[in-house]
Design an enzyme around this catalytic site. Structure first.
Site, mmCIF file in Angstrom:
data_model
loop_
_atom_site.group_PDB
_atom_site.id
_atom_site.type_symbol
_atom_site.label_atom_id
_atom_site.label_comp_id
_atom_site.label_asym_id
_atom_site.label_seq_id
_atom_site.Cartn_x
_atom_site.Cartn_y
_atom_site.Cartn_z
ATOM 1 N N ALA A 238 0.616 -0.602 0.000
ATOM 2 C CA ALA A 238 -0.156 -0.294 -0.403
ATOM 3 C C ALA A 238 0.755 1.458 -0.155
ATOM 4 C CB ALA A 238 -0.923 -0.270 1.113
ATOM 5 N N ARG B 174 15.769 -16.117 -12.968
ATOM 6 C CA ARG B 174 14.179 -16.032 -12.420
ATOM 7 C C ARG B 174 13.859 -16.822 -11.181
ATOM 8 N NH1 ARG B 174 9.902 -19.007 -16.655
ATOM 9 N NH2 ARG B 174 11.588 -20.914 -16.077
ATOM 10 N N GLN C 272 -0.040 -15.091 1.525
ATOM 11 C CA GLN C 272 -1.428 -14.358 1.547
ATOM 12 C C GLN C 272 -2.483 -15.219 1.261
ATOM 13 O OE1 GLN C 272 -0.446 -10.854 -0.890
ATOM 14 N NE2 GLN C 272 1.490 -9.627 0.477
ATOM 15 N N VAL D 244 -1.752 -8.007 -8.919
ATOM 16 C CA VAL D 244 -0.786 -7.008 -10.112
ATOM 17 C C VAL D 244 0.411 -7.387 -9.876
ATOM 18 C CG1 VAL D 244 -0.534 -3.963 -9.802
ATOM 19 C CG2 VAL D 244 -2.455 -5.285 -9.736
ATOM 20 N N ASP E 77 -1.919 -4.137 -19.900
ATOM 21 C CA ASP E 77 -2.317 -4.640 -21.397
ATOM 22 C C ASP E 77 -3.306 -4.355 -22.878
ATOM 23 O OD1 ASP E 77 0.400 -6.083 -20.751
ATOM 24 O OD2 ASP E 77 -0.942 -6.787 -19.750
ATOM 25 N N ARG F 6 -3.374 0.076 -23.012
ATOM 26 C CA ARG F 6 -2.650 -0.140 -23.997
ATOM 27 C C ARG F 6 -3.368 -0.315 -25.539
ATOM 28 N NH1 ARG F 6 2.161 -2.404 -20.268
ATOM 29 N NH2 ARG F 6 2.495 0.114 -19.112
ATOM 30 N N HIS G 30 1.000 -12.022 -18.674
ATOM 31 C CA HIS G 30 1.487 -10.438 -19.037
ATOM 32 C C HIS G 30 2.740 -10.278 -18.818
ATOM 33 C CE1 HIS G 30 2.189 -6.567 -17.219
ATOM 34 N NE2 HIS G 30 2.953 -6.476 -15.953
#
Ligand code: NDP
Length: 327
Positions: free
Chosen positions: A12, A98, A112, A129, A159, A162, A187
């Site tokens: 946040a 990666r 979470q 996100v 995306d 856009r 994404h």
């Protein structure tokens, strides 16, 4: 008046959080009749910054904002929540492989997911996100076995937006005239904006542009837009990412217009040859708070190749997190 809806935002105190929270509190996400309680989750060193943002939220005197909680405890942050926006993630550091990135994010999205499973409200909707968003969403979902899989999603809407904007500019029309857009897959740089099924004036966009523009301009422009913004602004996109998150949840809750669809990263049911269980960008409609993958679209050979390539990357990421024991 309606009881407040609890909305949890992670990360946040970050840039996207700063662009997002004021719009949620002003009613732009859930509508002008729905009061919200904000729950801000941050890592301990960022709690003070989150408190600063909360002070500014107070100073806006938003009539719809019924309360703000700030915590570094995921269990508390997700307790009773109906909307979870998972923005905070581990950025890729210099020289980071990666596997390291996925492992670091596993350490964030697994607990979470568990906290959402343990305490979220029955109508929970989760949007991831933080990147790699599709795979982070898969990690969280895997640790929330009691939550229906279709309540988890990943952000592809930026995306999508856009692509709408680039097409509108190219054809000299308003963005509102561009419908039925889809950004398939991950994404990432392999994402595929589908202009064959997208429409302007009732006709396929692909029929109205040259194949050369589609391949050599539109696809790379949309895929590399984030880097172009960093280059121009000296900072990553934040307001447009926050806007896309608002759009995603607004559509999920309020539905898609008749005859149109949008893009969201949702769990695959095997549609269009995307392996079941992956979180992939699909054409979706929303009705009564539920996404539905649009069926029966024509996928030509060019699109097939592009979709397969992006989906192969999602499979690789899934195999990597499986290998790391994260799902
Ligand atoms: P931002 O708010 O700019 O970005 C947050 C995440 O969103 C990143 O993973 C970023 O990915 C991703 N993202 C997705 N789409 C976009 C887009 N179009 N443009 C830019 N970013 C996008 O990051 P900050 O560093 O400003 O803030 C992150 C905050 O998260 C920090 O305050 C940190 O303390 C917090 N955090 C909280 C956690 C928690 O609550 N448990 C865990 C980890 C971090 P990318 O890296 O690819 O740009």
């Amino acid at each position: 008046s309606k009881p407040p809806v609890k909305v949890t935002v992670t990360g946040a105190a970050g840039q996207i959080g700063y662009a997002l929270l004021f719009r949620i509190a002003s009613g732009q996400m859930l509508g002008p009749d729905t009061p919200v309680t904000l729950s801000l989750l941050e890592i301990t060193p960022a709690l003070k910054a989150a408190e600063g943002t909360a002070m500014e939220l107070d100073d806006c005197a938003f009539p719809l904002l019924s309360g703000i909680e700030i915590t570094d405890n995921a269990t508390a942050a997700f307790d009773g929540t109906s909307i979870a926006l998972l923005v905070g993630a581990r950025p890729r550091g210099p020289g980071m492989e990666r596997g390291d990135l996925l492992a670091a994010n596993g350490g964030i999205f697994k607990p979470q997911g568990q906290a959402i499973n343990a305490g979220a409200a029955d109508d929970i909707k989760v949007l991831v996100v933080g990147n790699p968003a599709n795979t982070n969403s898969l990690i969280a979902r895997s640790h929330a076995p009691d939550v229906p899989a279709d309540r988890f999603s990943a952000m592809m809407r930026l995306d999508h937006n856009r692509a709408l904007s680039q097409v509108a500019k190219k054809l000299g029309v308003s963005v509102a005239d561009v419908t039925n857009m889809t950004v398939w897959g991950n994404h990432s740089a392999t994402q595929y904006p589908d202009l064959f099924n997208a429409r302007v004036g009732g006709r396929s966009v692909a029929e109205q542009v040259e194949q050369e523009w589609l391949e050599s301009t539109l696809i790379p422009t949309v895929a590399k837009r984030g880097a172009a913004i960093i280059d121009a602004r000296g900072a990553s996109s934040a307001a447009s990412a926050a806007n896309a998150a608002i759009d995603h949840i607004h559509t999920w809750v309020h539905g898609t217009p008749e005859g149109d669809w949008t893009t969201a990263g949702v769990v695959s049911d095997g549609s269009y040859g995307v392996p079941e269980g992956l979180m992939s960008g699909f054409p979706v409609t929303a009705e009564n708070g539920q996404w539905k993958i649009v069926q029966g679209l024509d996928i030509n050979e060019f699109s097939r190749g592009r979709i397969d390539k992006s989906v192969a990357e999602l499979v690789d990421e899934r195999d990597a997190i499986t290998g790391l024991g994260l799902i």
